[in-house]
Scaffold this motif. Sequence first.
Motif, short mmCIF file in Angstrom:
data_model
loop_
_atom_site.label_atom_id
_atom_site.label_comp_id
_atom_site.label_asym_id
_atom_site.label_seq_id
_atom_site.Cartn_x
_atom_site.Cartn_y
_atom_site.Cartn_z
N ASP A 98 5.27 -7.55 -6.22
CA ASP A 98 4.97 -7.88 -7.61
C ASP A 98 4.30 -6.69 -8.28
N VAL A 99 4.52 -6.54 -9.55
CA VAL A 99 3.95 -5.43 -10.30
C VAL A 99 2.42 -5.42 -10.21
N THR A 100 1.80 -6.59 -10.04
CA THR A 100 0.34 -6.67 -9.96
C THR A 100 -0.17 -6.33 -8.56
N GLY A 101 0.68 -6.48 -7.55
CA GLY A 101 0.26 -6.27 -6.18
C GLY A 101 -0.57 -7.40 -5.62
N ILE A 102 -0.77 -8.45 -6.38
CA ILE A 102 -1.62 -9.57 -5.96
C ILE A 102 -0.80 -10.68 -5.32
N PHE A 103 0.11 -11.24 -6.05
CA PHE A 103 0.98 -12.33 -5.61
C PHE A 103 2.30 -12.09 -6.33
N HIS A 104 3.12 -13.07 -6.49
CA HIS A 104 4.36 -12.85 -7.24
C HIS A 104 4.42 -13.81 -8.42
N HIS A 105 5.08 -13.36 -9.46
CA HIS A 105 5.30 -14.20 -10.63
C HIS A 105 6.46 -15.16 -10.33
N PRO A 106 6.63 -16.21 -11.14
CA PRO A 106 7.75 -17.13 -10.92
C PRO A 106 9.10 -16.47 -11.23
N GLY A 107 10.13 -17.00 -10.61
CA GLY A 107 11.47 -16.48 -10.85
C GLY A 107 11.57 -15.02 -10.49
N ASN A 108 12.25 -14.27 -11.33
CA ASN A 108 12.44 -12.83 -11.09
C ASN A 108 11.49 -11.96 -11.90
N ALA A 109 10.54 -12.56 -12.59
CA ALA A 109 9.65 -11.81 -13.47
C ALA A 109 8.76 -10.83 -12.70
N ASP A 110 8.65 -9.63 -13.22
CA ASP A 110 7.71 -8.61 -12.74
C ASP A 110 7.90 -8.20 -11.28
N ARG A 111 9.14 -8.28 -10.81
CA ARG A 111 9.43 -7.83 -9.45
C ARG A 111 9.65 -6.32 -9.41
N VAL A 112 9.07 -5.69 -8.41
CA VAL A 112 9.29 -4.28 -8.15
C VAL A 112 10.16 -4.22 -6.89
N TYR A 122 0.75 -9.48 3.10
CA TYR A 122 0.78 -10.29 1.89
C TYR A 122 1.45 -9.58 0.71
N GLY A 123 1.97 -8.36 0.91
CA GLY A 123 2.46 -7.59 -0.23
C GLY A 123 3.96 -7.54 -0.42
N SER A 124 4.74 -7.98 0.57
CA SER A 124 6.21 -7.93 0.46
C SER A 124 6.80 -9.33 0.52
N PHE A 125 7.79 -9.55 -0.34
CA PHE A 125 8.40 -10.86 -0.48
C PHE A 125 9.92 -10.74 -0.49
N ALA A 126 10.60 -11.84 -0.24
CA ALA A 126 12.03 -12.02 -0.49
C ALA A 126 12.19 -13.50 -0.82
N SER A 127 13.25 -13.85 -1.52
CA SER A 127 13.39 -15.25 -1.92
C SER A 127 14.80 -15.76 -1.62
N PHE A 128 14.90 -17.08 -1.53
CA PHE A 128 16.18 -17.75 -1.38
C PHE A 128 16.01 -19.18 -1.90
N ALA A 129 17.12 -19.86 -2.05
CA ALA A 129 17.07 -21.24 -2.54
C ALA A 129 17.93 -22.13 -1.65
N ASP A 130 17.57 -23.41 -1.61
CA ASP A 130 18.39 -24.38 -0.89
C ASP A 130 19.57 -24.77 -1.79
N PRO A 131 20.48 -25.61 -1.32
CA PRO A 131 21.66 -25.96 -2.12
C PRO A 131 21.34 -26.57 -3.48
N ASP A 132 20.16 -27.18 -3.64
CA ASP A 132 19.79 -27.77 -4.93
C ASP A 132 19.06 -26.80 -5.84
N GLY A 133 18.65 -25.66 -5.31
CA GLY A 133 17.90 -24.70 -6.11
C GLY A 133 16.40 -24.73 -5.87
N ASN A 134 15.93 -25.52 -4.91
CA ASN A 134 14.51 -25.45 -4.54
C ASN A 134 14.26 -24.05 -3.99
N GLU A 135 13.27 -23.36 -4.55
CA GLU A 135 13.07 -21.95 -4.25
C GLU A 135 12.02 -21.73 -3.17
#
Length: 148
Positions: A98-112, A122-135
């Motif tokens: 995240d641009v803040t380096g603290i946590f991540h914003h929702p969705g794709n906002a402020d991703r580096v 605690y500084g690196s993330f990746a995301s995925f969703a289930d078939p319904d879109g639960n993130e």
Amino acid sequence: MDLKLEVVVIPVSDVDKAKDFYVDQLGFRLDADFPVNDGYRVVQVTPPGSECSVIFGEGLTHAEPGTLHGLHLIVTDIEEARKELESRGVDVSEPFQDVTGIFHHPGNADRVPGLHPERASYGSFASFADPDGNEWFLQEVTERAPGR
């Protein structure tokens, strides 16, 4: 007094499709599948290494399918976790911070794009969703913060 989070209820539209995703694709352990009666079914699965389970089914929540966002699966190597999930057919985002380096914003906002430069816990993330879109998020933690 201990207060331990042990179950999270996930809203899904198709119980069997969700069960296939969580068990076959993600590799969660199937703990229970109770088709109690018409309109009430409880499926419980647990991520490998977790003490907290996930429950989904029919008649369990008023939440709309796909409205749960921000669940985290903690991994010690985010690149290896991504590879394993992708080999199981899961569409996982590229690693980001995240641009803040603290946590991540929702969705794709402020991703580096890319891993945290020092691979700090605690500084690196990746995301995925289930078939319904639960993130869901993968979060790399190699050293726990004090008190954890």
